[in-house]
Design a protein around this motif. Structure first.
Motif, PDB file in Angstrom:
ATOM      1  N   GLN A  58      62.164  48.553  18.986  1.00  0.00           N
ATOM      2  CA  GLN A  58      63.048  48.425  17.827  1.00  0.00           C
ATOM      3  C   GLN A  58      63.148  46.983  17.325  1.00  0.00           C
ATOM      4  O   GLN A  58      63.351  46.758  16.133  1.00  0.00           O
ATOM      5  CB  GLN A  58      64.442  48.970  18.173  1.00  0.00           C
ATOM      6  CG  GLN A  58      65.039  49.703  16.994  1.00  0.00           C
ATOM      7  CD  GLN A  58      66.372  50.344  17.285  1.00  0.00           C
ATOM      8  OE1 GLN A  58      66.772  50.492  18.441  1.00  0.00           O
ATOM      9  NE2 GLN A  58      67.073  50.734  16.234  1.00  0.00           N
ATOM     10  N   ASP A  59      62.983  46.005  18.202  1.00  0.00           N
ATOM     11  CA  ASP A  59      63.038  44.617  17.751  1.00  0.00           C
ATOM     12  C   ASP A  59      61.761  44.193  17.033  1.00  0.00           C
ATOM     13  O   ASP A  59      61.675  43.066  16.525  1.00  0.00           O
ATOM     14  CB  ASP A  59      63.343  43.679  18.926  1.00  0.00           C
ATOM     15  CG  ASP A  59      64.843  43.657  19.218  1.00  0.00           C
ATOM     16  OD1 ASP A  59      65.620  44.177  18.394  1.00  0.00           O
ATOM     17  OD2 ASP A  59      65.236  43.122  20.272  1.00  0.00           O
ATOM     18  N   ALA A  60      60.783  45.100  16.972  1.00  0.00           N
ATOM     19  CA  ALA A  60      59.595  44.857  16.138  1.00  0.00           C
ATOM     20  C   ALA A  60      59.674  45.721  14.866  1.00  0.00           C
ATOM     21  O   ALA A  60      58.685  45.917  14.174  1.00  0.00           O
ATOM     22  CB  ALA A  60      58.323  45.126  16.915  1.00  0.00           C
ATOM     23  N   PHE A  61      60.862  46.221  14.579  1.00  0.00           N
ATOM     24  CA  PHE A  61      61.225  46.820  13.295  1.00  0.00           C
ATOM     25  C   PHE A  61      60.297  47.936  12.820  1.00  0.00           C
ATOM     26  O   PHE A  61      59.641  47.819  11.767  1.00  0.00           O
ATOM     27  CB  PHE A  61      61.348  45.719  12.238  1.00  0.00           C
ATOM     28  CG  PHE A  61      62.207  44.568  12.699  1.00  0.00           C
ATOM     29  CD1 PHE A  61      63.532  44.778  13.030  1.00  0.00           C
ATOM     30  CD2 PHE A  61      61.680  43.292  12.846  1.00  0.00           C
ATOM     31  CE1 PHE A  61      64.338  43.734  13.472  1.00  0.00           C
ATOM     32  CE2 PHE A  61      62.473  42.252  13.302  1.00  0.00           C
ATOM     33  CZ  PHE A  61      63.796  42.472  13.615  1.00  0.00           C
ATOM     34  N   PRO A  62      60.224  49.041  13.589  1.00  0.00           N
ATOM     35  CA  PRO A  62      59.329  50.137  13.207  1.00  0.00           C
ATOM     36  C   PRO A  62      59.606  50.711  11.814  1.00  0.00           C
ATOM     37  O   PRO A  62      58.662  51.034  11.088  1.00  0.00           O
ATOM     38  CB  PRO A  62      59.575  51.202  14.292  1.00  0.00           C
ATOM     39  CG  PRO A  62      60.800  50.784  15.032  1.00  0.00           C
ATOM     40  CD  PRO A  62      60.910  49.304  14.872  1.00  0.00           C
ATOM     41  N   ALA A  63      60.877  50.808  11.430  1.00  0.00           N
ATOM     42  CA  ALA A  63      61.174  51.399  10.113  1.00  0.00           C
ATOM     43  C   ALA A  63      60.700  50.478   8.993  1.00  0.00           C
ATOM     44  O   ALA A  63      60.172  50.932   7.969  1.00  0.00           O
ATOM     45  CB  ALA A  63      62.671  51.685   9.985  1.00  0.00           C
ATOM     46  N   GLN A  64      60.878  49.171   9.191  1.00  0.00           N
ATOM     47  CA  GLN A  64      60.414  48.205   8.184  1.00  0.00           C
ATOM     48  C   GLN A  64      58.900  48.335   8.004  1.00  0.00           C
ATOM     49  O   GLN A  64      58.379  48.355   6.896  1.00  0.00           O
ATOM     50  CB  GLN A  64      60.769  46.784   8.661  1.00  0.00           C
ATOM     51  CG  GLN A  64      60.498  45.703   7.654  1.00  0.00           C
ATOM     52  CD  GLN A  64      61.524  45.662   6.528  1.00  0.00           C
ATOM     53  OE1 GLN A  64      62.654  46.120   6.674  1.00  0.00           O
ATOM     54  NE2 GLN A  64      61.118  45.141   5.392  1.00  0.00           N
ATOM     55  N   ARG A  65      58.187  48.463   9.124  1.00  0.00           N
ATOM     56  CA  ARG A  65      56.726  48.561   9.060  1.00  0.00           C
ATOM     57  C   ARG A  65      56.289  49.890   8.434  1.00  0.00           C
ATOM     58  O   ARG A  65      55.352  49.937   7.649  1.00  0.00           O
ATOM     59  CB  ARG A  65      56.117  48.413  10.469  1.00  0.00           C
ATOM     60  CG  ARG A  65      54.598  48.380  10.461  1.00  0.00           C
ATOM     61  CD  ARG A  65      54.099  47.138   9.728  1.00  0.00           C
ATOM     62  NE  ARG A  65      52.707  47.160   9.333  1.00  0.00           N
ATOM     63  CZ  ARG A  65      51.729  46.492   9.950  1.00  0.00           C
ATOM     64  NH1 ARG A  65      51.998  45.772  11.026  1.00  0.00           N
ATOM     65  NH2 ARG A  65      50.500  46.520   9.496  1.00  0.00           N
ATOM     66  N   LEU A  66      57.007  50.938   8.799  1.00  0.00           N
ATOM     67  CA  LEU A  66      56.645  52.256   8.264  1.00  0.00           C
ATOM     68  C   LEU A  66      56.794  52.280   6.732  1.00  0.00           C
ATOM     69  O   LEU A  66      55.922  52.786   6.016  1.00  0.00           O
ATOM     70  CB  LEU A  66      57.517  53.342   8.914  1.00  0.00           C
ATOM     71  CG  LEU A  66      57.254  54.777   8.481  1.00  0.00           C
ATOM     72  CD1 LEU A  66      55.792  55.167   8.673  1.00  0.00           C
ATOM     73  CD2 LEU A  66      58.155  55.745   9.266  1.00  0.00           C
ATOM     74  N   ALA A  67      57.878  51.674   6.233  1.00  0.00           N
ATOM     75  CA  ALA A  67      58.072  51.626   4.770  1.00  0.00           C
ATOM     76  C   ALA A  67      56.905  50.881   4.124  1.00  0.00           C
ATOM     77  O   ALA A  67      56.383  51.299   3.081  1.00  0.00           O
ATOM     78  CB  ALA A  67      59.399  50.958   4.442  1.00  0.00           C
ATOM     79  N   ALA A  68      56.471  49.789   4.757  1.00  0.00           N
ATOM     80  CA  ALA A  68      55.357  49.014   4.204  1.00  0.00           C
ATOM     81  C   ALA A  68      54.065  49.832   4.224  1.00  0.00           C
ATOM     82  O   ALA A  68      53.298  49.836   3.252  1.00  0.00           O
ATOM     83  CB  ALA A  68      55.178  47.726   5.007  1.00  0.00           C
ATOM     84  N   GLU A  69      53.831  50.569   5.308  1.00  0.00           N
ATOM     85  CA  GLU A  69      52.603  51.388   5.416  1.00  0.00           C
ATOM     86  C   GLU A  69      52.587  52.508   4.380  1.00  0.00           C
ATOM     87  O   GLU A  69      51.544  52.832   3.826  1.00  0.00           O
ATOM     88  CB  GLU A  69      52.501  52.030   6.806  1.00  0.00           C
ATOM     89  CG  GLU A  69      51.972  51.138   7.898  1.00  0.00           C
ATOM     90  CD  GLU A  69      50.696  50.395   7.570  1.00  0.00           C
ATOM     91  OE1 GLU A  69      49.706  51.033   7.139  1.00  0.00           O
ATOM     92  OE2 GLU A  69      50.690  49.174   7.751  1.00  0.00           O
ATOM     93  N   ILE A  70      53.733  53.098   4.147  1.00  0.00           N
ATOM     94  CA  ILE A  70      53.797  54.185   3.160  1.00  0.00           C
ATOM     95  C   ILE A  70      53.436  53.637   1.779  1.00  0.00           C
ATOM     96  O   ILE A  70      52.708  54.258   1.013  1.00  0.00           O
ATOM     97  CB  ILE A  70      55.200  54.838   3.172  1.00  0.00           C
ATOM     98  CG1 ILE A  70      55.375  55.632   4.460  1.00  0.00           C
ATOM     99  CG2 ILE A  70      55.411  55.744   1.958  1.00  0.00           C
ATOM    100  CD1 ILE A  70      56.787  56.127   4.700  1.00  0.00           C
ATOM    101  N   TYR A  71      53.896  52.431   1.502  1.00  0.00           N
ATOM    102  CA  TYR A  71      53.543  51.826   0.210  1.00  0.00           C
ATOM    103  C   TYR A  71      52.025  51.606   0.127  1.00  0.00           C
ATOM    104  O   TYR A  71      51.386  51.956  -0.878  1.00  0.00           O
ATOM    105  CB  TYR A  71      54.292  50.502   0.008  1.00  0.00           C
ATOM    106  CG  TYR A  71      53.774  49.782  -1.207  1.00  0.00           C
ATOM    107  CD1 TYR A  71      54.036  50.265  -2.491  1.00  0.00           C
ATOM    108  CD2 TYR A  71      52.960  48.654  -1.083  1.00  0.00           C
ATOM    109  CE1 TYR A  71      53.514  49.640  -3.616  1.00  0.00           C
ATOM    110  CE2 TYR A  71      52.431  48.032  -2.201  1.00  0.00           C
ATOM    111  CZ  TYR A  71      52.709  48.536  -3.462  1.00  0.00           C
ATOM    112  OH  TYR A  71      52.172  47.927  -4.577  1.00  0.00           O
ATOM    113  N   VAL A  72      51.445  51.059   1.170  1.00  0.00           N
ATOM    114  CA  VAL A  72      50.001  50.776   1.135  1.00  0.00           C
ATOM    115  C   VAL A  72      49.219  52.079   0.972  1.00  0.00           C
ATOM    116  O   VAL A  72      48.293  52.174   0.166  1.00  0.00           O
ATOM    117  CB  VAL A  72      49.567  50.027   2.423  1.00  0.00           C
ATOM    118  CG1 VAL A  72      48.047  49.920   2.492  1.00  0.00           C
ATOM    119  CG2 VAL A  72      50.209  48.644   2.471  1.00  0.00           C
TER     120      VAL A  72
END
Ligand code: F0G
Length: 523
Positions: free
Chosen positions: A423-437
């Motif tokens: 969680q301290d590597a922010f999975p939700a933040q990364r997932l939002a970025a991947e969905i955009y890409v």
């Protein structure tokens, strides 16, 4: 068969959705099946033009056909961004892996927020143009007060420019430093204003709200034993008020039951603990009650809403959501003139006149019409069904989402989507970025980044919910868009094991999710 026997079904350009066209086809098919009982017409006036013809006929006993679609058509269009996947990869990197910092022109389907993103109606635009410029003495203010008194049952109507302005004022007038504010989960700006006023927030939402897999239908409810326990421990005078949110945003758009509102008010009123709703998504909550509580199946949204608000002393509203406007807010009190006096004092200092809250008369005009439109049962039913349809598409593909689907948004459960990322590597933040890409769809993190750090320990809060929010703007997208969103997310899910976490490269102290910048942990 000659030309005279043709009935053209002509399709206007960029007006109807595919779903509406399908409904039209279904209606024609249904008629075709019953063609044997369709009677002939007898001409009573003839002429060379069809608008000169008149006929006599009678109605056959056909099966009724209800068109099942959104109750409006497209009036004006807005072009969407069409970057290639490689260009999107560069865009998200330039935005520090924060979807808030992407340029809107680079987004294809924008599910960042349902706030300030509604399509307004032709009636709202007409009222916008027709409003006289000076709000303090305009009829638009009077109309606003009339419409909102009627919708809420609250006597004192104070317009503000946004929800957080109302939260600021309410917190300042109601909270003495050190007092407790009990709430059903929290919203970022709401909690921050309570803390800035010296309050201490205590979460009293039901346990089920913290479990994304629970299918409890009222995950927005307040846990009464928890509430009672805090009152007993500190005494009622130490409780500033109850901050009671409808369709709890951070829990996944989860509704509060009517029984729960009634019970909370029943407990607090005799102890003189005020109850204030964050009624930002009140109509959506009302629709959930209509659907899920058998007592209210046949009650219209307007009446359900009036009853909901009876179990409180006032409310704050971000009008940019259910009110179907793109700027505006509300602070309202049921009957307390003293609070109104104090609030209007601060309103003049921080916002504008008591008759406008800093808004133009044109904005006030849109609010009044928007509130009327929000109370239309057909509109609110279609609104909630569209969100649920997206949820259903994802559930059918076994994508982990918060259940049951909420009313304004579908929340992906990033802990289950990317279980290999701490969680301290922010999975939700990364997932939002991947969905955009992957898709050009913009979503938003609602998890460890949004929750922030514990000021005492300096550690991230690591909240139980680590979510990506796909928020559906009102009256903007169609079911085809929902299908495209679901298909894109399914593709990300298929390659989820390749996805790594993020680290902060710039971390603002407050509300860090807005401006924070990140880099992939592997770099
Ligand atoms: N309360 C709730 C439940 C909200 O969702 C919001 C805003 C506010 C208050 C603050 O209102 O933006 O008008 O000042 N939510 C937006 C969102 C920002 O995207 O969820 P505001």
């Amino acid at each position: 068969m000659g030309r005279d026997n043709l009935v053209p079904v002509q399709i206007p350009r960029q007006v109807l959705t595919n779903r509406q066209l399908e409904s039209i086809a279904d209606a024609i098919i249904s008629l075709y099946r019953q063609r044997d009982v369709v009677p002939a017409l007898e001409p009573v006036r003839e002429g060379p033009w069809c608008d000169q013809m008149r006929y006599r006929g009678f109605f056959a006993d056909l099966e009724p056909y209800e068109i099942d679609s959104i109750p409006y058509v497209i009036h004006t269009i807005e072009r969407v961004g069409r970057l290639s996947q490689e260009e999107r990869r560069l865009a998200i990197r330039a935005a520090g892996y924060n979807t808030f910092l992407l340029r809107s022109v680079d987004v294809t389907i924008d599910l960042l927020t349902d706030s300030g993103t509604s399509a307004m109606s032709t009636d709202q635009w007409a009222a916008y143009d027709a409003a006289r410029a000076t709000p303090c003495t305009s009829d638009e203010y009077r109309r606003l007060v009339h419409v909102l008194r009627d919708a809420t049952g609250y006597q004192h109507i104070i317009p503000t420019h946004q929800g957080r302005a109302a939260e600021h004022i309410l917190s300042q007038i109601m909270i003495k430093p050190g007092q407790i504010v009990q709430g059903n989960m929290y919203f970022t700006t709401t909690k921050l204003h309570q803390e800035l006023a010296g309050g201490v927030f205590a979460d009293v939402i039901v346990e089920a709200a913290h479990d994304p897999t629970s299918t409890y239908p009222w995950k927005g409810n307040i846990d009464l034993p928890k509430l009672r326990q805090i009152v007993e421990q500190h005494g009622p005078e130490q409780i500033a008020y109850i901050s009671f949110e409808h369709s709890v945003n951070m829990a996944g758009g989860q509704p509060v039951s009517m029984d729960n509102m009634r019970a909370v008010y029943g407990l607090c009123a005799p102890l003189r603990i005020p109850v204030f709703f964050d009624a930002t998504r009140m109509a959506e909550n009302a629709r959930m009650i209509q659907k899920r509580d058998p007592h209210y199946h046949d009650t219209n949204i307007r009446d359900i809403l009036r009853e909901m608000l009876m179990y409180g002393d006032g409310c704050t509203v971000s009008g940019k959501k259910d009110f179907l406007i793109n700027i505006g807010g509300l602070l309202a009190f049921r009957d307390n003139a003293e609070w109104t006096y104090d609030a209007e004092h601060l309103l003049r200092i921080y916002e504008g006149n008591t008759t406008d809250g800093g808004l133009s008369a044109a904005d006030l005009a849109c609010i009044s019409r928007g509130v009327e439109e929000m109370l239309d049962d057909r509109y609110i039913g279609a609104r909630v069904r569209q969100t649920e349809a997206l949820g259903q598409m994802l559930l059918e593909a076994d994508i982990p989402i918060v259940t049951p689907p909420g009313s304004h948004a579908i929340f992906l459960d990033a802990k289950r989507f990317l279980p290999h990322i701490d969680q301290d590597a922010f999975p939700a933040q990364r997932l939002a970025a991947e969905i955009y890409v992957e898709t050009g769809v913009r979503a938003m993190e609602r998890g460890n980044v949004s929750k922030g750090r514990n000021p005492k320990t300096g550690e991230n809060y690591r909240p139980s919910l680590e979510l990506v929010r796909l928020t559906i703007p009102r009256r903007v997208y169609t079911r085809d868009h929902m299908r495209a969103v679901a298909d894109g997310i399914i593709r990300v899910y298929q390659r989820r094991e390749e996805i790594e976490g993020l680290r902060f490269v710039y971390e603002p102290e407050k509300l860090r999710f807005f401006q924070g910048r990140f880099a992939p942990i592997e770099e």
